[in-house]
Design a protein around this motif. Sequence first.
Motif, mmCIF file in Angstrom:
data_model
loop_
_atom_site.group_PDB
_atom_site.id
_atom_site.type_symbol
_atom_site.label_atom_id
_atom_site.label_comp_id
_atom_site.label_asym_id
_atom_site.label_seq_id
_atom_site.Cartn_x
_atom_site.Cartn_y
_atom_site.Cartn_z
ATOM 1 N N ILE A 186 -8.567 -4.142 1.660
ATOM 2 C CA ILE A 186 -7.471 -4.774 1.164
ATOM 3 C C ILE A 186 -7.574 -6.264 1.220
ATOM 4 C CG2 ILE A 186 -4.823 -5.095 0.460
ATOM 5 C CD1 ILE A 186 -5.226 -2.117 1.097
ATOM 6 N N HIS B 151 -1.741 -0.920 -4.392
ATOM 7 C CA HIS B 151 -2.845 -0.250 -3.138
ATOM 8 C C HIS B 151 -2.269 1.343 -3.205
ATOM 9 C CE1 HIS B 151 -5.189 -3.994 -3.561
ATOM 10 N NE2 HIS B 151 -3.991 -4.630 -3.121
ATOM 11 N N LEU C 282 -6.929 -3.857 -8.330
ATOM 12 C CA LEU C 282 -6.098 -3.264 -6.952
ATOM 13 C C LEU C 282 -7.274 -2.015 -5.860
ATOM 14 C CD1 LEU C 282 -2.432 -2.443 -8.966
ATOM 15 C CD2 LEU C 282 -2.758 -3.797 -6.766
ATOM 16 N N LEU D 205 0.671 -1.115 -0.376
ATOM 17 C CA LEU D 205 -0.140 0.086 0.251
ATOM 18 C C LEU D 205 0.854 1.269 0.033
ATOM 19 C CD1 LEU D 205 -2.506 0.911 0.233
ATOM 20 C CD2 LEU D 205 -2.559 1.412 2.920
#
Length: 349
Positions: A313, A91, A117, A68
């Motif tokens: 996620i 992400h 994503l 991330l």
Amino acid sequence: MKKLKVGIIGFGNGRIFHAPFIDAIEELELYKIYTRNEESKRIANELYPQTQVVSETRDIFEDDDVELVVISVPNTYHYSLAKEGLESGKHVVVEKPFTITTEEADELIALATDKNLFITTYHNRRFDSDYKTINKVLESKELGRLVEFESHYDRFRNFQRENAWREEKQPGSGILYDLGAHLIDQALALFGMPEQIYADVRIQRDGSQIDDNFEIILYYDSDLKVTLKSGMLVKAKLPKYILLGHEGSYVKYGLDPQEAALKEGRLPRNCDNWGVEDKTIWGERITEKDGSQLIKSEVGDYREFYQNIYDVIVNKVDPIVKPEEGRDVIYIIEAALKSNLAGKRINIK
């Protein structure tokens, strides 16, 4: 438990509004911070000694351990860095505003979808104490059918800060893209897209090159009028929220305490009463049925944003702030600029 490694790009705003909340979530690991500012490097190393501080964005984008990426840089770089993050398989959370144009936002959303994503905007003001309280007030139906909703986000700074990118005349600068993004997001989250918009956007401070005052009115087919106002020359304490309904009113002064606490150096990980408003700024509800009553404010907490990001996620839950909602804020900003230029209401398609 799966730990999600996070990289932050930008440690100016990132130091205040992102790192403390990422660090406070057990499932997240503040893994890398990108900054080239020497003082920021010193502070990052002092506050987060287990975190790697790097001087090149590629040290984050090319690191397979980073899943991330948080983009917390000047607005003109949001699109390009978010795109690079997605293309690197990460992400992405983008500081508000999502992008400068809706075309850029649409492209990023399409790219994220294509690569499976997640991307979204850091609309942290959904987790303000006062905004969460507004939701409870509306859910209670005590005011009856709402006819007017007014929201302010004001400051007093009658000068231009030196070497501040927000004071520079460039795409995405000015109060509309800054504080306006917060107010618009809250309004759209509460009421959805309006039918029409009218906007008055101004420069009021001497020597300013950017817009520093606006009033936006959103018109809904339910006869609801939503007014959003922000200015840099507001010394007086004006209401934060004014709600008017068929059965009563609600008025709220004061701001969510989290930003002030962060700027004082307090952190959510070691503060027992994080996000708790002082009773002196609780809102007042006035109805014919019950008269005047103080309404205890809900507890604000920006950790909720990042907890939800982890759950989106890893656990595939629904996002609280959807990418399309970040895009809609930009659409309304563009519509506001068109309305201001035309000097009239325009339809929202």
